[in-house]
Design a protein around this motif. Structure first.
Motif, PDB file in Angstrom:
ATOM      1  N   GLN A  46       0.835  -1.206   0.000  1.00 58.72           N
ATOM      2  CA  GLN A  46       0.000   0.000   0.000  1.00 58.72           C
ATOM      3  C   GLN A  46       0.869   1.256   0.000  1.00 58.72           C
ATOM      4  OE1 GLN A  46      -4.147   0.848   2.143  1.00 58.72           O
ATOM      5  NE2 GLN A  46      -2.500   0.711   3.608  1.00 58.72           N
ATOM      6  N   HIS A  47       1.963   1.227   0.748  1.00 55.69           N
ATOM      7  CA  HIS A  47       2.890   2.363   0.753  1.00 55.69           C
ATOM      8  C   HIS A  47       3.537   2.545  -0.613  1.00 55.69           C
ATOM      9  CE1 HIS A  47       3.198   4.097   4.781  1.00 55.69           C
ATOM     10  NE2 HIS A  47       2.954   2.893   5.269  1.00 55.69           N
ATOM     11  N   VAL A  48       3.882   1.431  -1.269  1.00 53.30           N
ATOM     12  CA  VAL A  48       4.480   1.514  -2.600  1.00 53.30           C
ATOM     13  C   VAL A  48       3.487   2.127  -3.582  1.00 53.30           C
ATOM     14  CG1 VAL A  48       5.443   0.196  -4.529  1.00 53.30           C
ATOM     15  CG2 VAL A  48       5.997  -0.444  -2.183  1.00 53.30           C
ATOM     16  N   ALA A  96      16.378   7.334  10.749  1.00 49.79           N
ATOM     17  CA  ALA A  96      15.561   7.795  11.870  1.00 49.79           C
ATOM     18  C   ALA A  96      14.847   6.656  12.573  1.00 49.79           C
ATOM     19  CB  ALA A  96      14.531   8.819  11.370  1.00 49.79           C
ATOM     20  N   ARG A  97      14.787   5.465  11.924  1.00 46.89           N
ATOM     21  CA  ARG A  97      14.073   4.303  12.460  1.00 46.89           C
ATOM     22  C   ARG A  97      12.609   4.646  12.730  1.00 46.89           C
ATOM     23  NH1 ARG A  97      19.344   3.990  13.733  1.00 46.89           N
ATOM     24  NH2 ARG A  97      20.367   1.951  13.695  1.00 46.89           N
ATOM     25  N   LEU A  98      12.046   5.397  11.792  1.00 43.97           N
ATOM     26  CA  LEU A  98      10.627   5.752  11.785  1.00 43.97           C
ATOM     27  C   LEU A  98      10.020   5.209  10.490  1.00 43.97           C
ATOM     28  CD1 LEU A  98      10.773   9.490  12.969  1.00 43.97           C
ATOM     29  CD2 LEU A  98       9.731   7.589  14.219  1.00 43.97           C
ATOM     30  N   PRO A  99       8.693   5.062  10.414  1.00 38.47           N
ATOM     31  CA  PRO A  99       8.060   4.530   9.188  1.00 38.47           C
ATOM     32  C   PRO A  99       8.091   5.529   8.039  1.00 38.47           C
ATOM     33  CG  PRO A  99       6.381   5.142  10.783  1.00 38.47           C
ATOM     34  CD  PRO A  99       7.702   5.259  11.489  1.00 38.47           C
ATOM     35  N   PHE A 100       9.313   5.774   7.542  1.00 35.76           N
ATOM     36  CA  PHE A 100       9.541   6.769   6.501  1.00 35.76           C
ATOM     37  C   PHE A 100       9.786   6.109   5.150  1.00 35.76           C
ATOM     38  CE2 PHE A 100      10.678  10.880   8.661  1.00 35.76           C
ATOM     39  CZ  PHE A 100       9.924  11.653   7.798  1.00 35.76           C
ATOM     40  N   VAL A 101       9.094   6.564   4.127  1.00 36.94           N
ATOM     41  CA  VAL A 101       9.369   6.151   2.753  1.00 36.94           C
ATOM     42  C   VAL A 101      10.210   7.230   2.083  1.00 36.94           C
ATOM     43  CG1 VAL A 101       8.364   5.704   0.491  1.00 36.94           C
ATOM     44  CG2 VAL A 101       7.294   4.744   2.524  1.00 36.94           C
ATOM     45  N   ASN A 102      11.322   6.839   1.507  1.00 40.24           N
ATOM     46  CA  ASN A 102      12.174   7.773   0.782  1.00 40.24           C
ATOM     47  C   ASN A 102      12.021   7.576  -0.719  1.00 40.24           C
ATOM     48  OD1 ASN A 102      13.390   8.210   3.443  1.00 40.24           O
ATOM     49  ND2 ASN A 102      15.043   9.187   2.314  1.00 40.24           N
ATOM     50  N   VAL A 127      -6.023  -1.556   5.061  1.00 37.52           N
ATOM     51  CA  VAL A 127      -5.513  -1.528   3.676  1.00 37.52           C
ATOM     52  C   VAL A 127      -6.544  -0.891   2.743  1.00 37.52           C
ATOM     53  CG1 VAL A 127      -3.964  -3.486   3.974  1.00 37.52           C
ATOM     54  CG2 VAL A 127      -6.324  -3.896   3.258  1.00 37.52           C
ATOM     55  N   SER A 128      -7.332   0.029   3.263  1.00 38.41           N
ATOM     56  CA  SER A 128      -8.391   0.650   2.467  1.00 38.41           C
ATOM     57  C   SER A 128      -7.830   1.396   1.254  1.00 38.41           C
ATOM     58  CB  SER A 128      -9.217   1.607   3.333  1.00 38.41           C
ATOM     59  OG  SER A 128      -8.388   2.617   3.885  1.00 38.41           O
ATOM     60  N   ILE A 129      -6.655   2.016   1.406  1.00 38.15           N
ATOM     61  CA  ILE A 129      -6.048   2.733   0.285  1.00 38.15           C
ATOM     62  C   ILE A 129      -5.702   1.762  -0.838  1.00 38.15           C
ATOM     63  CG2 ILE A 129      -4.017   4.027  -0.459  1.00 38.15           C
ATOM     64  CD1 ILE A 129      -5.863   5.763   1.071  1.00 38.15           C
ATOM     65  N   LEU A 130      -5.074   0.640  -0.483  1.00 35.04           N
ATOM     66  CA  LEU A 130      -4.689  -0.349  -1.489  1.00 35.04           C
ATOM     67  C   LEU A 130      -5.928  -0.914  -2.182  1.00 35.04           C
ATOM     68  CD1 LEU A 130      -2.532  -2.059  -2.866  1.00 35.04           C
ATOM     69  CD2 LEU A 130      -2.689  -3.673  -0.963  1.00 35.04           C
ATOM     70  N   LEU A 131      -6.957  -1.241  -1.400  1.00 32.59           N
ATOM     71  CA  LEU A 131      -8.183  -1.786  -1.992  1.00 32.59           C
ATOM     72  C   LEU A 131      -8.870  -0.748  -2.871  1.00 32.59           C
ATOM     73  CD1 LEU A 131      -9.628  -3.811   1.043  1.00 32.59           C
ATOM     74  CD2 LEU A 131      -8.425  -4.683  -0.972  1.00 32.59           C
ATOM     75  N   GLY A 132      -8.819   0.513  -2.468  1.00 30.47           N
ATOM     76  CA  GLY A 132      -9.378   1.580  -3.300  1.00 30.47           C
ATOM     77  C   GLY A 132      -8.663   1.680  -4.636  1.00 30.47           C
ATOM     78  N   LEU A 133      -7.334   1.530  -4.609  1.00 22.02           N
ATOM     79  CA  LEU A 133      -6.564   1.560  -5.851  1.00 22.02           C
ATOM     80  C   LEU A 133      -6.901   0.372  -6.748  1.00 22.02           C
ATOM     81  CD1 LEU A 133      -3.068   2.592  -4.417  1.00 22.02           C
ATOM     82  CD2 LEU A 133      -4.513   3.977  -5.893  1.00 22.02           C
ATOM     83  N   VAL A 134      -7.066  -0.807  -6.139  1.00 19.70           N
ATOM     84  CA  VAL A 134      -7.403  -2.004  -6.921  1.00 19.70           C
ATOM     85  C   VAL A 134      -8.777  -1.851  -7.568  1.00 19.70           C
ATOM     86  CG1 VAL A 134      -7.933  -4.470  -6.774  1.00 19.70           C
ATOM     87  CG2 VAL A 134      -5.946  -3.547  -5.562  1.00 19.70           C
ATOM     88  N   ALA A 158       8.014  -2.180   2.380  1.00 18.55           N
ATOM     89  CA  ALA A 158       7.794  -1.350   1.193  1.00 18.55           C
ATOM     90  C   ALA A 158       9.120  -1.055   0.499  1.00 18.55           C
ATOM     91  CB  ALA A 158       7.096  -0.049   1.585  1.00 18.55           C
ATOM     92  N   GLY A 159      10.175  -0.789   1.287  1.00 17.87           N
ATOM     93  CA  GLY A 159      11.492  -0.563   0.704  1.00 17.87           C
ATOM     94  C   GLY A 159      11.991  -1.783  -0.051  1.00 17.87           C
ATOM     95  N   ALA A 160      11.761  -2.972   0.522  1.00 19.03           N
ATOM     96  CA  ALA A 160      12.160  -4.206  -0.155  1.00 19.03           C
ATOM     97  C   ALA A 160      11.380  -4.384  -1.456  1.00 19.03           C
ATOM     98  CB  ALA A 160      11.935  -5.400   0.767  1.00 19.03           C
ATOM     99  N   PHE A 161      10.078  -4.054  -1.422  1.00 22.79           N
ATOM    100  CA  PHE A 161       9.264  -4.119  -2.642  1.00 22.79           C
ATOM    101  C   PHE A 161       9.851  -3.221  -3.727  1.00 22.79           C
ATOM    102  CE2 PHE A 161       5.303  -5.730  -0.396  1.00 22.79           C
ATOM    103  CZ  PHE A 161       5.222  -6.889  -1.154  1.00 22.79           C
TER     104      PHE A 161
END
Length: 433
Positions: free
Chosen positions: A7-9, A61-67, A181-188, A309-312
């Motif tokens: 979903q983050h990706v 930062a060890r926070l849920p950050f997407v770069n 996961v509402s965002i991911l399902l909305g995208l699908v 998400a980073g691994a994805f």
């Protein structure tokens, strides 16, 4: 964890590939080389995200950050390409990004000390500005299906509205996993609806390879030009300013207020990721604000979800076929969820502002001027077009301009000289009986 990471990706994918698309077009690259830039951007964004979330030594930062790839450098990089003449400018860009990234890494411990100049009135104003400044991006995704200059088509608006309605409905009536996961399902759902509407494009799947490692320095060895280096160093300072505000914003959302140590570690991950990226044909990295909105909305605050998400993203960078599949999501669908994500960031800023004493004239003025000046580039495109390019790089980023202005105004009102209680009191509002 896998679906939340995906979903983050999905939320940040369009933002990551947008920069290489713009740079590829400016450099006159063919489809193959442009696709290579996109895959490289995904690969290096994944590496930077893993550095940011998992951390190594004092990096991350060890926070849920997407770069991902920063938009801040687009103007500077296109100017370099124009000066060098097409694709010949890419090695110059990569050399400048390497130097700027290393410089940013070295000054991170000093830059982070600015945190004491970010009280709630500053952070709240900047967080709200981040959300409001990103809303035009979402609207641009909605209008992407129409001809340029003709605004949004009925189909684009309908598709965005359906995606938005599904996302809201799942949040209202969904429970547990479905709601998270509402965002991911909305995208699908939005993508499935787009198929009979003829708004999806799957032709790229047939030309995409299953596996493809980004070739180091595919466009040639990096070149080091002083004007380009100076330009990208300015961009790096802008990126570090935005990232500081983003770290503070995410820290408040996840209930872990960011201190100087956390900010310094986050900036090291940003700048080191930026310095590494050119080796694989990537660009400067920064934190993605839209994913902060996703964390705030879903309440999934685990940094390990974002590490997935980073691994994805690393896998997508190594698998052009998978990247092509995700790129089939129509932009109006992304626009529908983008409205929710970016607005959520703005609301988080309002919540932070509520912690500041806006009854004080100084605080209300700081918030008002920050938002007013910071939104100028979004409200009036080309407002700074007559300014020198060196200034335009900074001024055209309303978030950076607003952040710097908020800090300066806070210094003026709360750190320079002394204020009396009478000067701080806001005037009583007029009451009509």
């Amino acid at each position: 964890m896998l679906t939340s990471g995906l979903q983050h990706v999905a939320a940040m994918y369009a933002g990551v590939v947008a920069v290489p698309l713009v740079i590829g077009a400016a450099a006159g690259l063919d489809t193959g080389d442009t696709t290579l830039l996109m895959a490289a951007s995904l690969f290096t964004a994944g590496i930077a995200t893993l550095l940011q979330t998992l951390g190594v030594w004092k990096i991350g930062a060890r926070l849920p950050f997407v770069n991902g790839v920063s938009f801040c450098g687009v103007a500077a990089m296109t100017a370099i390409i124009a000066a060098e003449g097409g694709a010949a400018g890419l090695p110059v860009i990569f050399g400048a990004v390497i130097v700027a990234g290393l410089l940013g890494f070295l000054i991170s411990p000093f830059f982070c000390r600015l945190v004491r100049f970010f009280p709630p009135v500053v952070t709240g104003s900047v967080i709200a500005l981040i959300g409001l400044s990103l809303l035009p991006v979402a609207l641009g995704w909605v209008t992407d299906d129409g001809a340029e200059g003709e605004g949004a088509s009925g189909k684009g608006v309908a598709l965005a509205a359906i995606t938005l309605a599904v996302t809201i409905g799942l949040n209202r009536f969904g429970r547990g996993f479905v709601k998270s996961v509402s965002i991911l399902l909305g995208l699908v759902v939005g993508t499935l609806v787009a198929i009979p509407m003829g708004m999806t494009e799957f032709t790229g799947l047939g030309d995409a390879d299953l596996i493809g490692f980004p070739t180091p320095f595919h466009f040639g060895a990096p070149q080091f030009s002083l004007p380009a280096i100076v330009s990208m160093c300015i961009v790096m300072l802008v990126i570090m300013t935005e990232s500081t505000a983003d770290v503070i914003a995410l820290g408040r959302i996840v209930g872990r207020p960011a201190d100087e140590k956390t900010i310094a570690a986050g900036l090291r991950a940003d700048t080191l990721g930026s310095a590494i990226a050119p080796f694989f044909n990537g660009f400067a990295a920064s934190a993605f604000a839209q994913n902060i909105g996703l964390v705030a909305m879903t309440k999934v605050r685990s940094r390990f979800v974002v590490a997935v998400a980073g691994a994805f993203m690393v896998v997508l960078g190594l698998c052009p076929l998978a990247a092509a599949l995700i790129s089939a999501v129509p932009l109006p669908v992304l626009g529908g969820v983008g409205i929710v994500l970016f607005s959520t960031i703005a609301v988080s800023g309002v919540q932070t502002l509520a912690q500041a004493d806006l009854g004080k004239t100084s605080n209300s003025l700081i918030a008002a001027v920050t938002l007013g000046v910071g939104l100028v580039p979004e409200m009036s495109h080309g407002f700074y077009s007559q300014f020198p390019d060196e200034l335009t790089i900074i001024l055209d980023s309303g978030i950076s301009t607003g952040c710097v202005l908020a800090v300066l105004l806070n210094l003026l009102f709360h750190h320079v000289g002394r204020r009396t209680p009478q000067e701080e009191e806001a005037p009583e509002p007029a009451v009509t009986h």
